[in-house]
Scaffold this motif. Structure first.
Motif, short mmCIF file in Angstrom:
data_model
loop_
_atom_site.label_atom_id
_atom_site.label_comp_id
_atom_site.label_asym_id
_atom_site.label_seq_id
_atom_site.Cartn_x
_atom_site.Cartn_y
_atom_site.Cartn_z
N HIS A 1 62.75 36.09 64.16
CA HIS A 1 62.73 36.02 65.62
C HIS A 1 61.65 36.91 66.21
N ILE A 2 61.51 38.11 65.67
CA ILE A 2 60.49 39.03 66.16
C ILE A 2 59.09 38.46 65.94
N GLU A 3 58.88 37.86 64.78
CA GLU A 3 57.57 37.25 64.49
C GLU A 3 57.30 36.06 65.42
N LEU A 4 58.31 35.26 65.70
CA LEU A 4 58.12 34.11 66.59
C LEU A 4 57.81 34.57 68.01
N ALA A 5 58.47 35.63 68.44
CA ALA A 5 58.19 36.16 69.78
C ALA A 5 56.77 36.70 69.86
N ASP B 1 51.26 36.44 71.81
CA ASP B 1 49.82 36.42 71.53
C ASP B 1 49.17 35.13 72.04
N THR B 2 49.91 34.03 71.93
CA THR B 2 49.37 32.75 72.40
C THR B 2 49.16 32.76 73.91
N LEU B 3 50.16 33.20 74.64
CA LEU B 3 50.03 33.23 76.10
C LEU B 3 49.03 34.28 76.56
N ALA B 4 48.93 35.39 75.82
CA ALA B 4 47.96 36.43 76.18
C ALA B 4 46.53 35.90 76.09
N ALA B 5 46.30 34.95 75.19
CA ALA B 5 44.96 34.39 75.01
C ALA B 5 44.72 33.15 75.86
N GLU B 6 45.73 32.69 76.56
CA GLU B 6 45.63 31.45 77.34
C GLU B 6 45.05 31.74 78.71
N PRO B 7 43.96 31.08 79.09
CA PRO B 7 43.39 31.29 80.44
C PRO B 7 44.41 30.96 81.52
N GLY B 8 44.45 31.80 82.56
CA GLY B 8 45.35 31.56 83.67
C GLY B 8 46.72 32.18 83.52
N PHE B 9 46.97 32.84 82.38
CA PHE B 9 48.24 33.52 82.17
C PHE B 9 48.01 35.01 81.96
N GLU B 10 48.98 35.80 82.35
CA GLU B 10 48.91 37.23 82.06
C GLU B 10 50.25 37.72 81.54
N ILE B 11 50.17 38.62 80.57
CA ILE B 11 51.37 39.27 80.06
C ILE B 11 51.70 40.42 81.00
N THR B 12 52.89 40.42 81.55
CA THR B 12 53.26 41.43 82.54
C THR B 12 54.05 42.60 81.96
N SER B 13 54.60 42.41 80.80
CA SER B 13 55.20 43.54 80.06
C SER B 13 55.03 43.27 78.58
N PRO B 14 54.70 44.29 77.81
CA PRO B 14 54.39 44.08 76.40
C PRO B 14 55.60 43.64 75.60
N LEU B 15 55.33 43.08 74.45
CA LEU B 15 56.39 42.63 73.55
C LEU B 15 57.26 43.80 73.11
N LYS B 16 58.55 43.67 73.31
CA LYS B 16 59.54 44.64 72.83
C LYS B 16 60.52 43.88 71.94
#
Length: 472
Positions: free
Chosen positions: A371-375, A380-395
């Motif tokens: 589960h942790i690896e899938l998250a 990482d996929t959304l972080a690299a996707e144009p038009g998206f931003e990660i608003t809190s880091p992976l925990k």
């Protein structure tokens, strides 16, 4: 219904249950019914005569099932998991068949003694402090309430239970981060502290409670004649998975004589992974700890593990034993009804026993790591996707994000992402929930359902991208 009729229907139900588990992906993840639509299909009065089981079960499939959100769907990415497993379901069937009220040792010795042993197994699996003793509660909210009641009695010298909090003349305060679960404030209301006496302390950029702000809040209260009664530290906050520094928080609390409760309702399960045990550094200084096997350890709701350093203090706070509840002729036994607010207790330890024996610690560790690896993959996929931003880091297996298309004004982003979330969930293909982060509307993405695989995460990412394109 006689036992032979029961046997026939029970076999049919088990077949349906197995089919449901195998085919749950065929259902929309979230129920898509209008408010009141289920109640409108249910008669306003009970039937005068009994009805055939076949008719009842048909109404279950036709009326009830369309109104269910399917928490065991592998594309359930909302809230936190409430994951189940076949061994746990089988154990629940036995629990329901036995139909025991396990409030006292003498009302079900096996239930009491298994509960004690299962709490020992979990303590070993999580490497908890050796002096912790545990019991199974219905929820982390119930455990937090118990902790607040213990803190109240410590602060008043056990006078509040006897005389009432108002008669003590004390004002007691509770401290937690602004990201703490709402059960802290609710528990403070129920325990008589009052909502106004809950101090919600600001968090830092990692969503951990600010230690300087905590110290300052306590000092202000002390100067005003208010007693710091309880500090609640959080491991894995509901909104973003924030993790407080348990050791530092406990040091501050202890220096002011406050009780320390650690809420790890979701993230506590990950303490079975040696590489994540740093989250609980300082737990040896805490007075109380809770985590929910019913969230991330394949054990059906409800099963919350509550540990305390001083069981005698817990029992002084909660125990009330009239003559008709006394256990005679069995000295030294444990009656877990004295460890919880409710008197009644289900045989919750049985399903935990089935799960731990069926999967073993290595099987559960493998699942959580997956589960942790899938998250991380989703993050990482959304972080690299144009038009998206990660608003809190992976925990662990949780992060938050938002869609931020080029040219959209900041003041329109909240409404834009709220519409996006609604559109995502309305597809029925996946389910996400939201939170507020620094006042901003953001979308939570957590992985934890028992059978979630890479293909489900990839499908969810495709859905997010495709749906967002329609909002550009």
């Amino acid at each position: 219904m006689d036992t032979e009729t029961f046997r026939r229907h029970a076999h049919a139900l088990v077949d349906w249950m197995a089919d449901y588990m195998a085919g749950v992906e065929e259902y929309p993840v979230r129920a898509s019914v209008a408010p009141g639509s289920i109640a409108a299909q249910l008669p306003e009065a009970p039937p005068e005569q009994g009805e055939p089981f076949e008719a009842i079960f048909k109404d279950f499939t036709d009326i009830v099932l369309p109104g269910m959100t399917h928490w065991q769907h592998p594309s359930f990415f909302a809230y936190f998991p409430a994951n189940a497993s076949p061994p746990s379901v089988l154990a629940e069937m036995l629990t329901s068949t036995l139909a025991a009220q396990c409030m006292l040792w003498q009302t079900s010795p096996a239930a009491t003694e298994m509960e004690g042993r299962m709490m020992e197994w979990l303590a070993r699996a999580l490497d908890l402090p050796q002096d912790f003793r545990g019991s199974i509660q219905a929820s982390a909210s119930e455990a937090t309430l118990s902790a607040l009641l213990m803190a109240r009695e410590r602060a008043t010298g056990d006078a509040a239970n006897k005389e009432g909090l108002s008669s003590t003349g004390q004002r007691l305060a509770v401290y937690c981060s602004e990201d703490a679960h709402s059960s802290v404030e609710k528990g403070a209301r129920v325990a008589g502290f009052g909502a106004d006496m809950v101090r919600k302390i600001p968090v830092d950029e990692n969503r951990a409670v600010r230690l300087d702000a905590l110290e300052a809040a306590i000092r202000r209260d002390v100067a005003a004649g208010i007693t710091p009664a309880c500090v609640v530290a959080c491991i894995g906050g509901t909104g973003t998975g924030g993790m407080d520094d348990v050791w530092a928080v406990s040091q501050i609390a202890r220096s002011h004589g406050a009780f320390v409760h650690v809420d790890a309702a979701w993230a506590g399960s990950a303490l079975i992974l040696p590489e994540w045990r740093w989250m609980a550094d300082g737990l040896e200084l805490a007075d109380s700890f809770v985590f929910n096997p019913h969230k991330w350890l394949l054990t059906n709701f409800d099963c919350s593990a509550h540990y305390v350093r001083d069981p005698e203090a817990l029992m002084r706070t909660l125990s009330l034993v009239p003559e008709y509840l006394r256990t005679h002729g069995a000295n030294g036994v444990t009656d877990y009804s004295n460890w919880s607010v409710p008197l009644g207790r289900r045989f919750r330890a049985l399903k935990l026993w089935f799960v731990l024996r069926s999967y073993g610690l290595s099987g559960l560790q493998t699942l959580l790591r997956r589960h942790i690896e899938l998250a991380k993959h989703a993050h990482d996929t959304l972080a690299a996707e144009p038009g998206f931003e990660i608003t809190s880091p992976l925990k662990l297996a949780l992060f938050t994000f938002r869609h931020r298309p080029e040219g959209l004004p900041e003041e329109e982003l909240d409404a834009h992402n709220e519409r996006l979330l609604t559109a995502l969930n309305d597809t029925g293909k996946a389910y996400f929930t939201q939170t507020r982060l620094g006042g901003r509307y953001v979308i939570r993405f957590q992985v934890g359902q028992t059978n979630t695989e890479t293909r489900h995460v990839n499908a969810a990412l495709d859905l997010i991208r495709e749906t967002a394109r329609g909002f550009r």
